[in-house]
Design a protein around this motif. Sequence first.
Motif, PDB file in Angstrom:
ATOM      1  N   ILE A 280      26.084 -65.282   7.574  1.00 46.71           N
ATOM      2  CA  ILE A 280      24.896 -65.450   6.315  1.00 46.71           C
ATOM      3  C   ILE A 280      24.943 -66.631   5.669  1.00 46.71           C
ATOM      4  CG2 ILE A 280      26.694 -63.951   4.539  1.00 46.71           C
ATOM      5  CD1 ILE A 280      24.224 -62.820   3.086  1.00 46.71           C
ATOM      6  N   ALA A 281      23.759 -66.977   5.079  1.00 42.36           N
ATOM      7  CA  ALA A 281      24.077 -68.447   4.218  1.00 42.36           C
ATOM      8  C   ALA A 281      23.350 -68.068   2.766  1.00 42.36           C
ATOM      9  CB  ALA A 281      21.994 -69.188   4.938  1.00 42.36           C
TER      10      ALA A 281
ATOM     11  N   ASN B  82      21.709 -66.187  11.213  1.00 40.37           N
ATOM     12  CA  ASN B  82      20.598 -65.455  10.672  1.00 40.37           C
ATOM     13  C   ASN B  82      20.064 -64.618   9.641  1.00 40.37           C
ATOM     14  OD1 ASN B  82      22.828 -63.860  10.740  1.00 40.37           O
ATOM     15  ND2 ASN B  82      22.067 -63.102  13.435  1.00 40.37           N
ATOM     16  N   LEU B  83      21.494 -64.726   8.658  1.00 40.18           N
ATOM     17  CA  LEU B  83      20.670 -64.154   7.325  1.00 40.18           C
ATOM     18  C   LEU B  83      20.682 -65.453   6.154  1.00 40.18           C
ATOM     19  CD1 LEU B  83      22.658 -60.417   7.530  1.00 40.18           C
ATOM     20  CD2 LEU B  83      20.510 -61.603   7.819  1.00 40.18           C
ATOM     21  N   VAL B  84      19.639 -65.295   5.564  1.00 35.37           N
ATOM     22  CA  VAL B  84      19.957 -65.992   3.903  1.00 35.37           C
ATOM     23  C   VAL B  84      20.193 -64.880   3.069  1.00 35.37           C
ATOM     24  CG1 VAL B  84      17.632 -66.840   4.348  1.00 35.37           C
ATOM     25  CG2 VAL B  84      19.407 -67.654   2.865  1.00 35.37           C
ATOM     26  N   TYR B  85      20.832 -65.173   1.857  1.00 32.69           N
ATOM     27  CA  TYR B  85      20.510 -64.608   0.440  1.00 32.69           C
ATOM     28  C   TYR B  85      19.623 -65.528  -0.102  1.00 32.69           C
ATOM     29  CZ  TYR B  85      21.528 -62.791  -3.776  1.00 32.69           C
ATOM     30  OH  TYR B  85      21.885 -62.704  -5.353  1.00 32.69           O
TER      31      TYR B  85
ATOM     32  N   ASP C 284      16.585 -62.176  -3.965  1.00 33.29           N
ATOM     33  CA  ASP C 284      17.126 -61.432  -4.840  1.00 33.29           C
ATOM     34  C   ASP C 284      16.023 -61.380  -6.037  1.00 33.29           C
ATOM     35  OD1 ASP C 284      18.442 -60.009  -7.591  1.00 33.29           O
ATOM     36  OD2 ASP C 284      20.684 -60.985  -6.439  1.00 33.29           O
ATOM     37  N   ASP C 285      15.378 -60.605  -6.647  1.00 35.48           N
ATOM     38  CA  ASP C 285      14.415 -60.884  -7.601  1.00 35.48           C
ATOM     39  C   ASP C 285      14.825 -60.330  -9.163  1.00 35.48           C
ATOM     40  OD1 ASP C 285      12.052 -62.463  -8.574  1.00 35.48           O
ATOM     41  OD2 ASP C 285      10.574 -60.620  -7.875  1.00 35.48           O
TER      42      ASP C 285
END
Length: 464
Positions: free
Chosen positions: A193-194, A233-236, A272-273
């Motif tokens: 995760i990035a 392969n994921l980015v937060y 994340d909003d």
Amino acid sequence: MDMLLFSLNRDTNMPLYEQLYEGIKEAIIHQKIAVGEKLPSKRRLSDFLNISQTTIELAYAQLLAEGYIASKPRVGYFVEDIAELPFIEKTITHTPDTPKKHTYKIDFSPGKIDEDSFPFTIWRKYAKDLIDLHSKELLQIGDRQGEYELRSQIASYLYQSRGIHCTAEQIVIGSGTEQLMPFILRLFNQASIALENPGYSAIPRNQLDHAVIPVDVDADGLLVDQLEKTEANLVYITPSHQFPTGAVLSAARRAQLLKWAAGKVSRYIIEDDYDSEFRYIGKPIPALHSLDQNEKVIYMSTFTKSLMPSLRVAYFVLPPALLARYNEIFSYYSATVPRFDQHILAHFMKDGHFSKHLNRMRKIYRKKHDKLLSILTKHYPTIGVSGDVAGMHILIQVPHSKDEQELQKIAKENDISILPLSNYLLTPVQAEFPTFLLGFGGIPIEEIEAYVDALMMAWSIRKN
């Protein structure tokens, strides 16, 4: 062992799983539970303490990770011999009192809200109406994804306010971003995760079994070019109002990021909003999810800023392709937010009070925001300001001979709480000047100037 007797306080900010973990740990350390003794099953302890099995699993998992207990497959959890653990005192003669958290006279923390503007009367009415015999079914365990009524209201709100098309079935409710993030990550095997750098510090990065990759941000948000060179392969990401810098992800980078996610089946974006409701300059920024044509965005948000931090209600929206896997992995989980709280919030939203409250708070926070900027511009022109288009904090750059840590120490000595930008860095980033988060949400508008003056006086910065 027959059962564990622990007092869990539901009126504190400490999560129930953490209270249970601390209670069992202390019992093991003080030898109130013998070595080799079997702990109660999650189901039995859940029934006995009237808490969810998820709460117990989180507590047991932490004890297991720290070596206090051992797991035997299909048998249960057993107390380990902790004599060799280096951080356990061999002879315990006195348990010191836990020091109380210091309350500062002036607090610029970004997580504070305007307490005086909360609609207590309306909230109390819904709470009172629910707590009677007509709501007795709420004493039972509810849907593991959260109450359907609340999820329906959230889906309607997201469509109207953020342009997000989703169903109640896609929404999962939990007690905060920190609790929901591990849920999302469990949907992916061996995920890297990035995370934005600087970025949201409350995500328990050191507790995740995932490779964490820092990706820098600039005035246009996440550097997608840098992300593309990683194996993530994921980015937060916080695209509408990057935390803590306040940057807005540019249109070009939004398109680039969505293209990156669509490049491989395994790639997803976690959006994340967290505070999209409060924007002061320009038009509202559309949610990244609303632009996604390939269902590669997992949308997250919370009621922490819009209502109150203590409510502990957050949620995420899963793309349809991940729903089956979620239902498979979490088939035995229970919702971690009390059903009564969920129904109070659902009724509050259904009857239009949430929208009215948001409209009122936008005006209040805008006035505070404008007054703060006016004071800094007029009286402290050497202080740089950024990240001021939205949210409940700004960034200030302080030209000073002292560094961030020294300036923070001086502030504390003057009973002032203020957080440096470096608190949110995964890896060091060189800054021209010491930079701090200046939260204004919880400060009475009539006190803003006095609070800013006190901070600047502590730092020996003269007022014009």
